[in-house]
Motif scaffolding. Structure first.
Motif, PDB file in Angstrom:
ATOM      1  N   ARG A 144       0.801   4.295  -2.780  1.00 53.36           N
ATOM      2  CA  ARG A 144       0.627   5.710  -2.416  1.00 53.36           C
ATOM      3  C   ARG A 144       1.720   6.587  -3.004  1.00 53.36           C
ATOM      4  O   ARG A 144       1.511   7.790  -3.190  1.00 53.36           O
ATOM      5  N   ARG A 145       2.852   6.013  -3.298  1.00 52.48           N
ATOM      6  CA  ARG A 145       3.954   6.787  -3.857  1.00 52.48           C
ATOM      7  C   ARG A 145       3.931   6.834  -5.380  1.00 52.48           C
ATOM      8  O   ARG A 145       4.875   7.293  -6.003  1.00 52.48           O
ATOM      9  N   SER A 188       0.828  -1.212   0.000  1.00 53.08           N
ATOM     10  CA  SER A 188       0.000   0.000   0.000  1.00 53.08           C
ATOM     11  C   SER A 188       0.857   1.254   0.000  1.00 53.08           C
ATOM     12  O   SER A 188       0.525   2.248  -0.665  1.00 53.08           O
TER      13      SER A 188
END
Length: 247
Positions: free
Chosen positions: A93-94, A89
């Motif tokens: 997100r990056r 996750s």
């Protein structure tokens, strides 16, 4: 080697996970490295693996619960899927569009279970992993079970390796990797195993591969021992090439 960006992640059950991130191109591939029992992403062998994979994308290394600077206690392949999900996750997100999980030994079993139960990854590499639980067919694995199942063994591992082991075992027993490997498809799976592995003989690799569905590959590596400590730069380079071949 570049200095990793420190990350403090949290598994869904609240356990804090220590991690590090080597940034790669936004929208590219991120390798998430899942280490073996009593290891840590901060150890030199894992750092070298991260450096090689970093040539092809971003890298997130992390410590499973009960290992290194992470919180909690290890459940030796059960709730560790939550730790891996936290790392995956974090990669999403990056801004990475492709996630390749590379797991070693216990981490390889966790990678298989995570991909089957959670999905959300684009390639799975399982190196030197057990296909089934409770295997005691080799001297090293009998020692591992002693360390996990005996109070004095758990104390010895904590003092020698800093690994904290949950004392209450599995209840219920989690799905064995071979039991759910077929659920990984259509995500590509690469099973890597050495013919000189002192922990798990080649039958584990074949059982895992046979239980999976295409797309899948099996690499039997001549002279290769066990997991991250024995992995050569050439092997890691080939794994990186395989994992990015579909990107």
């Amino acid at each position: 080697m570049a200095t990793p960006e420190p990350l403090s992640l949290f598994a869904s059950d609240g356990v804090r996970i220590d991690a590090g991130h080597l940034p790669g191109p936004t929208g590219g591939t991120c390798f998430v490295i899942a280490h073996g029992f009593t290891c840590s992403w901060r150890q030199p062998a894992l750092q070298e693996i991260a450096e090689i994979l970093h040539r092809r994308g971003g890298v997130i290394g992390f410590d499973f619960r009960g290992h290194g600077r992470s919180g909690g206690r290890t459940t030796v392949g059960d709730r560790e899927v939550l730790d891996l999900e936290a790392a995956v996750s974090a990669a999403r997100r990056r801004g990475y569009e492709r996630i390749a999980v590379v797991g070693f030994s216990m981490g390889g079993a966790v990678a298989v279970r995570h991909a089957a139960l959670y999905g959300g990854v684009d390639a799975v590499v399982s190196v030197s992993a057990p296909a089934r639980w409770y295997y005691r067919g080799t001297v090293p694995m009998r020692r591992v079970h002693w360390a996990i199942e005996r109070r004095v063994g758990r104390l010895a591992v904590r003092l020698a390796r800093g690994t904290r082991i949950a004392p209450d075992g599995w209840n219920p027993v989690p799905e064995a990797p071979h039991e759910i490997a077929g659920e990984i498809s259509p995500t590509p799976l690469l099973v890597v195993h050495g013919d000189a592995d002192p922990f798990f003989p080649l039958e584990h690799a074949h059982q895992l591969y046979d239980a999976a569905r295409d797309p899948r590959e099996l690499w039997v590596e001549p002279g290769f021992g066990h997991a991250e400590v024995a992995a050569t730069p050439d092997l890691i380079e080939r794994i990186g090439a395989w994992a990015t071949s579909g990107s």
